[in-house]
Design a protein around this motif. Structure first.
Motif, PDB file in Angstrom:
ATOM      1  N   UNK A 181       0.855  -1.191   0.000  1.00 42.75           N
ATOM      2  CA  UNK A 181       0.000   0.000   0.000  1.00 42.75           C
ATOM      3  C   UNK A 181       0.893   1.245   0.000  1.00 42.75           C
ATOM      4  N   UNK A 182       0.741   2.153  -0.955  1.00 43.55           N
ATOM      5  CA  UNK A 182       1.593   3.356  -0.976  1.00 43.55           C
ATOM      6  C   UNK A 182       1.434   4.179   0.298  1.00 43.55           C
ATOM      7  N   UNK A 183       2.536   4.831   0.655  1.00 42.56           N
ATOM      8  CA  UNK A 183       2.487   5.702   1.821  1.00 42.56           C
ATOM      9  C   UNK A 183       1.521   6.854   1.558  1.00 42.56           C
ATOM     10  N   UNK A 184       0.547   7.022   2.438  1.00 38.08           N
ATOM     11  CA  UNK A 184      -0.466   8.048   2.252  1.00 38.08           C
ATOM     12  C   UNK A 184      -1.684   7.545   1.511  1.00 38.08           C
ATOM     13  N   UNK A 194      -2.678  -6.018  -4.348  1.00 32.93           N
ATOM     14  CA  UNK A 194      -1.911  -7.169  -3.893  1.00 32.93           C
ATOM     15  C   UNK A 194      -2.237  -7.442  -2.426  1.00 32.93           C
ATOM     16  N   UNK A 195      -2.229  -8.722  -2.054  1.00 36.06           N
ATOM     17  CA  UNK A 195      -2.597  -9.059  -0.676  1.00 36.06           C
ATOM     18  C   UNK A 195      -1.995 -10.398  -0.300  1.00 36.06           C
ATOM     19  N   UNK A 196      -2.017 -10.695   1.019  1.00 36.72           N
ATOM     20  CA  UNK A 196      -1.681 -12.003   1.572  1.00 36.72           C
ATOM     21  C   UNK A 196      -2.952 -12.606   2.150  1.00 36.72           C
ATOM     22  N   UNK A 208     -11.609 -12.925  -7.988  1.00 38.40           N
ATOM     23  CA  UNK A 208     -10.322 -13.299  -8.543  1.00 38.40           C
ATOM     24  C   UNK A 208      -9.374 -13.771  -7.477  1.00 38.40           C
ATOM     25  N   UNK A 209      -8.156 -14.100  -7.920  1.00 38.41           N
ATOM     26  CA  UNK A 209      -7.092 -14.525  -7.027  1.00 38.41           C
ATOM     27  C   UNK A 209      -6.062 -13.396  -6.943  1.00 38.41           C
ATOM     28  N   UNK A 210      -5.055 -13.611  -6.117  1.00 34.44           N
ATOM     29  CA  UNK A 210      -4.023 -12.601  -5.886  1.00 34.44           C
ATOM     30  C   UNK A 210      -3.119 -12.462  -7.119  1.00 34.44           C
TER      31      UNK A 210
END
Length: 643
Positions: A285-288, A301-303, A333-335
């Protein structure tokens, strides 16, 4: 017969003396030296008239000027051109020319044949060497010295890209003009996840994807730590999906291409959670928070760890910052999952999360800032500026910053962060301005508006410089200064004019440009010895007349020199004469009746001292000035008293 034999012996002796003359050429580098040596020539000469028939220019030789007969042996010291010497040899220019290598793309560590041409003489012991430049431009030897080409040079293993190659000689030391060669880089392989990270977490039975970034020349062959071997692939980056049952690390163990083996880097770790409780965590995740545009795609994107049921999928949801009502903005969907921001979404701050379907489980939230497509407006203005001045146009922006704008005259500004912005323009002519392109963070947007700028152009005027204090001779070329306002066309010419006796203006031969002209002042009619003439400067496109000015012009060939003075002197004494000039301009040159000549004097009146031996009447017999010739007037008598 004796007479014939004598003539033959004389001819042979003379011809032998000329034949023995010779030249010696000494070539020392580029310098050429020549020396002529005349050897003794002897002949028995009894009759000079017969000898003359063997000498040059016999048709014009005078018999009364020939040398006296000489008896016995005599050294011939007469200089004669060496007509039998070898022709002079010009010094040869020594030069090296290397064959072009620009068409080659080679691998590091290989040998390349370098051809070259060597023109001119080289010293004994000379050797040729190939040199290759490094990244700083410094040349170093890359081949063994050799007496002749082609040369076999080794391409360094620590170079990649375009480099200069040249050939040098040792004696004399010469450098060829460099050519270029392209050295292919050795391959590299770097492994990472698709989000750029090096660690991810999955649950049992789940899969994840990593990628291998490749550099160098394709195709590539590489091996991974899990035993996977990829051969001759052109795909870059190369991606692979894995589904380990336990925590596993993956890395590339080797990489190769046509240039040989390269280097590998990076290692990714896939953590397999044995927890049965599903857990979802957003990654990268971008800062801010995320910043996106309306209608744009967003990769999430994720876990996901824990145990999920068969048929489970993941979906991205979005809610505004004040509401907890989330709506789906992606398909199952998937990652990673790709979501799309709705086109009609109001710009502002939102919350985003990821949700699984079986079981229903949500991730933590992340901020999403939605920017709208930029709308740009050029305010409708009607401005007026003087010629050469600038005007400020007002532009209004709405949407995601930073903004940019391109006006119809080519004026461009970017990185604008103020929603109301002043942009400076400098029109040459009155013009209507509009926007050619404008946008912001989300690319080119909508734009509109027009503005008018009126340029106040002054009227066309000319003013001739003041020449009233000048006095010149007719036919003299002078500088005519002038000033102008307004605009003139490209075909315009500035011309100097002079007024005739009827007041009609006549063109004069003119050279020069704006600000200063040169003109030959030749009045159409000169009635008086000196007259006041009017001149002016005009333009042809557009037609304009400058204010007239005046100057005094002498009529040519009317100068006069008046000689006065004289008196009584004793023998050996001196008297003063005075010569006064009028109706002309210096320098003055005159001749007195006694032959005295005075050249180029600027003194008026001119005084001089004379010391005649006898009584003399001094008059002007010749006069020249800057305005031509003139005449003399008056006389001065110097009487020499002998009593």
């Amino acid at each position: 017969m004796q007479k014939i034999a004598f003539l033959v012996s004389v001819a042979v002796a003379l011809w032998g003396g000329l034949w023995n003359s010779h030249s010696i050429l000494i070539n020392n580098n580029s310098a050429v030296y020549q020396s002529d040596t005349l050897k003794d020539s002897t002949a028995f000469v009894k009759d000079p008239l017969r000898l003359a028939s063997f000498l040059p220019s016999q048709d014009t030789a005078r018999k009364d000027t020939l040398p006296k007969p000489v008896v016995g042996l005599q050294r011939d010291t007469t200089y004669r051109p060496d007509t039998t010497a070898a022709p002079k040899v010009a010094a040869l220019q020594t030069e090296l020319k290397i064959a072009s290598l620009a068409h080659l793309s080679v691998c590091p560590g290989v040998f390349v044949s370098v051809s070259f041409i060597a023109d001119g003489p080289f010293n004994d012991g000379n050797e040729f060497t190939v040199q290759i430049a490094d990244a700083t431009g410094k040349f170093t030897a890359s081949s063994e010295p050799a007496k002749r080409g082609p040369l076999r040079t080794l391409i360094p293993i620590n170079r990649a890209g375009t480099f200069a190659v040249r050939v040098v000689s040792s004696s004399p030391y010469l450098e060829s003009k460099p050519t270029q060669i392209y050295i292919l880089p050795l391959p590299t392989a770097r492994i990472e996840f698709t989000d750029g990270g090096f660690m991810t977490k999955i649950g049992p039975g789940q899969a994840t994807t990593y990628r291998v970034n490749l550099t160098g020349a394709a195709p590539w062959s590489f091996t991974l730590s899990d035993g996977t071997t990829v051969t001759n692939t052109f795909i870059n980056p190369y991606t692979a999906t894995v589904q380990p049952t336990q925590t596993t690390a993956y890395k590339a163990t080797d990489i190769g291409n046509v240039c040989g083996s390269g280097t590998v880097s990076g290692e990714v770790i896939v953590q397999v959670s044995q927890d049965t409780l599903p857990v979802i965590a957003l990654k990268a995740v971008p800062k801010g928070g995320y910043r996106v545009c309306s209608g744009a795609a967003l990769q999430v994107n994720f876990n996901a760890t824990g145990k999920y049921q068969i048929g489970n999928g993941f979906v991205v949801q979005l809610a505004d910052s004040l509401s907890e009502k989330f709506v789906n903005i992606s398909e199952l969907g998937e990652n990673p999952v790709v979501a799309k921001i709705p086109n009609n979404l109001t710009p502002g701050r939102y919350k985003m999360r990821l949700v699984s379907t079986f079981p229903t489980q949500s991730s933590d939230t992340a901020d999403v800032f939605v920017s709208a497509t930029t709308t740009t407006l050029l305010r409708t203005d009607s401005l007026e500026v003087a010629e050469g001045q600038s005007a400020n146009l007002t532009v209004e922006f709405k949407g995601g910053e930073p903004w940019f704008v391109l006006l119809s005259d080519g004026t461009y500004q970017n990185d604008i962060r103020s929603s109301i912005y002043k942009i400076k323009v400098m029109p040459y002519n009155s013009a209507v301005y509009s926007i050619t392109s404008a946008g912001g963070y989300c690319g080119v947007g909508d734009f509109s508006g027009r503005a008018y700028v009126n340029v106040k152009i002054p009227p066309t005027t000319l003013s001739t410089g003041n020449l009233s204090k000048q006095t010149i001779c007719a036919g003299t070329e002078i500088v005519v200064p002038f000033t102008s306002t307004g605009r003139f066309y490209a075909a315009n010419q500035f011309v100097v004019q002079i007024a005739d006796t009827a007041g009609k203006w006549v063109n004069l031969p003119t050279t020069g440009a704006a600000g200063s002209l040169r003109a030959k002042i030749s009045p159409p009619f000169l009635r008086d010895t000196i007259s006041v003439q009017q001149i002016r400067v005009i333009s042809t496109a557009p037609a304009a007349q400058g204010t007239p000015t005046t100057l005094k012009v002498y009529k040519p060939n009317v100068a006069e020199a008046l000689v006065t003075g004289g008196g009584f002197i004793r023998p050996g004494g001196a008297s003063r004469l005075k010569v006064t000039f009028k109706n002309g301009l210096p320098p003055y040159s005159f001749t007195l009746s006694d032959g005295t000549l005075v050249n180029g004097t600027f003194i008026n009146p001119y005084q001089m001292t004379v010391s005649p031996r006898n009584t003399t009447d001094f008059k002007i017999t010749g006069l020249t000035t800057a305005c031509g010739t003139g005449s003399g007037a008056g006389s001065a008598t110097v009487k020499v008293e002998t009593n």
